[in-house]
Design an enzyme around this catalytic site. Structure first.
Site, mmCIF file in Angstrom:
data_model
loop_
_atom_site.group_PDB
_atom_site.id
_atom_site.type_symbol
_atom_site.label_atom_id
_atom_site.label_comp_id
_atom_site.label_asym_id
_atom_site.label_seq_id
_atom_site.Cartn_x
_atom_site.Cartn_y
_atom_site.Cartn_z
ATOM 1 C CG HIS A 108 -0.397 0.283 2.513
ATOM 2 N ND1 HIS A 108 -0.076 -0.711 3.411
ATOM 3 C CD2 HIS A 108 -0.084 1.442 3.132
ATOM 4 C CE1 HIS A 108 0.395 -0.178 4.514
ATOM 5 N NE2 HIS A 108 0.409 1.141 4.368
ATOM 6 C CG ASP A 140 0.251 -4.077 3.030
ATOM 7 O OD1 ASP A 140 0.323 -3.438 1.962
ATOM 8 O OD2 ASP A 140 0.255 -3.531 4.154
ATOM 9 N N GLY A 215 2.473 6.710 9.440
ATOM 10 C CA GLY A 215 3.757 6.974 8.817
ATOM 11 C C GLY A 215 4.768 5.858 8.957
ATOM 12 C CB SER A 217 2.940 1.834 6.323
ATOM 13 O OG SER A 217 1.736 1.858 7.026
ATOM 14 C CG LEU A 268 -5.633 -22.765 -5.909
ATOM 15 C CD1 LEU A 268 -4.860 -24.067 -6.110
ATOM 16 C CD2 LEU A 268 -6.057 -22.630 -4.450
#
Length: 359
Positions: A108, A140, A215, A217, A268
Site C-alpha cells: 500500500h 501487503d 507513517g 508503514s 491456484l
C-alpha cells in the site's frame, strides 16, 4: 459463531536516519562483543533504567538505521462524481534487503503498484528514483529497486523464534517527513493475530505495543540484536496496538523476486471470501471456523483441474491451514513449476482431499 472485526487504519511513512555519535558506536561495539561471547539463551536484558539497559536500544538503532529508507510516491486519484483526476502524494518506509538495490516495503506504500512515480530517500539523505518490481496487495508486500551503490542491507532474523514478551523496536517516521528516524520500543504483545483492513483481511501477524503511528508503514520491527523480525503494516484505532508481517513471510518472496527478474507466483486460480466474513454478511452458519469459501474458479486453472468447485471451502493446502485469500497467496510462493501437493476442502459438510499440480 461469534465474529470479531478489528478496525485497522493503514498509514504511510518516510524514514531515513543519521549516523549516531562515537559514544553510541563504542557502546554498540561493547554490546556486540557481549553477543559474540555469550550463547543467545544466556543474554539477559535488564530493563531497570541502567546505562546497560539503555545501550541495547542505542545499539539496535545504530546497527539498523543505515538500512532504513524513506519512500515517496505519487499516484492519480479520480473523483467518481465529477471524474476529476488529481495527484495524491504518499510517503512510507522501506529497508534494504540486498546491496544491489532491492528494498522491501508494504504494497500500500506504493499504491498497490499504481504509483506513477516512486522516489527513495537513502540514509545519507540522497534522493533517488525507485522502480516497483513486484507487489502483492493480498499480503501487503512490495519490492522497490533503486540503481545506486553503497547500500547497507538489513540483517533479517527468524520470526519463527519470536515469543510474546520479546523486545520489539520500530524505526519509522510517524508524521510524513516531519519526524525523521523515530525509534520506538516495546515488546511483542501477541502472535498469529488476524486483522481486517479496508482493503483486505490479514492473518498471522505479530502484535506489538511499540509505538507505530501514521507513517510507519513498511518500516522494520527489530529484535534486541538489531535483526528485522517484521514489517510494520497496520495500526489499530487504539493506543499501543500495532501489527507487523513476520519477516519469514517476506524472505521467500524477496529471494525469488531478486534472483528471478521474471518471477511469477504460481496461481491456484480461485476467488473467494474468508469464512468469518461470509458468515457476517450472509448470516449463514458453516461447519468450520476458518477457511475460504470459493466464489469463482478460473477455467483451466490449477484449482479447476484439481476438481475444486464453487461453494467448496478450502481449509488447508499441504500442511498449511488456510484462513483467508492472503493465506492462499502466501502459500503459493512456496511452490515452483512442477510442484505437487494436496488441498483439503469441505464440500457439503464433508472433508475431502484433492491433488494439485503446478505445471
Amino acid at each position: 459463531m461469534k465474529f470479531f472485526r478489528t478496525l485497522i487504519s493503514i498509514v504511510l511513512v518516510a524514514v531515513f536516519a543519521s549516523a549516531a555519535g562515537s559514544y553510541a558506536t563504542l557502546k554498540y561495539l561493547e554490546y556486540n562483543n557481549q553477543l559474540n561471547q555469550q550463547p543467545k539463551e544466556h543474554i539477559k536484558i535488564v530493563n531497570d533504567g541502567t546505562t546497560k539497559s539503555q545501550n541495547v536500544y542505542q545499539a539496535v538503532a545504530e546497527k539498523a538505521s543505515p538500512s532504513v529508507v524513506g519512500i515517496l510516491s505519487e499516484s492519480v486519484s479520480q473523483d467518481n462524481l465529477f471524474s476529476v483526476k488529481h495527484k495524491v502524494q504518499g510517503s512510507g518506509t522501506g529497508f534494504v534487503v540486498d546491496k544491489r538495490g532491492y528494498i522491501l516495503t508494504n504494497s500500500h506504500v506504493v499504491s498497490d503498484g499504481n504509483a506513477k512515480s516512486v522516489r527513495v530517500i537513502l540514509h545519507d539523505n540522497k534522493l533517488v528514483r525507485g522502480n516497483v518490481v513486484w507487489y502483492d496487495s493480498t499480503i501487503d508486500l512490495a519490492v522497490v529497486k533503486v540503481n545506486t551503490s553503497g547500500l547497507v542491507p538489513a540483517e533479517l532474523g527468524n520470526s519463527d523464534d519470536v515469543r510474546v514478551g520479546d523486545i520489539a523496536i520500530a524505526i519509522g517516521n510517524p508524521l510524513g517527513t516531519e519526524l525523521l528516524s523515530s525509534v520506538t520500543q516495546g515488546i511483542i504483545s501477541g502472535l498469529n493475530r488476524d486483522v481486517s483492513t479496508e482493503n483486505s483481511n490479514m492473518s498471522d501477524l505479530m502484535q506489538t505495543d511499540a509505538s507505530i503511528n501514521p507513517g510507519n508503514s513498511g518500516g522494520p520491527l527489530l529484535n534486541q540484536e538489531g535483526q528485522v523480525i517484521g514489517i510494520n503494516t497496520a495500526k489499530a484505532n487504539a493506543d499501543n496496538l500495532g501489527f507487523s508481517i513476520p519477516i519469514n513471510t517476506a524472505k521467500i518472496v524477496a529471494q525469488r523476486v531478486i534472483e528471478d527478474n521474471n518471477y511469477k507466483k504460481p496461481v491456484l486460480g480461485v476467488a473467494g471470501i474468508d469464512v468469518k466474513t461470509y458468515v457476517t454478511y450472509t448470516g449463514n452458519q458453516l461447519d468450520v471456523d476458518n477457511g475460504v469459501v470459493i466464489r469463482r474458479v478460473e477455467n483451466g486453472a490449477v484449482a479447476d483441474k484439481a476438481g475444486i468447485e464453487v461453494g467448496d471451502i478450502i481449509i488447508k493446502i499441504g500442511e498449511t491451514d488456510i484462513k483467508n485469500m492472503g493465506s492462499i497467496s502466501k502459500k503459493m510462493y512456496t511452490y515452483t513449476k512442477g510442484s505437487k501437493d494436496k488441498i483439503t476442502i469441505i464440500r457439503d459438510g464433508k472433508k475431502k482431499e484433492l491433488n494439485i499440480e503446478f505445471k
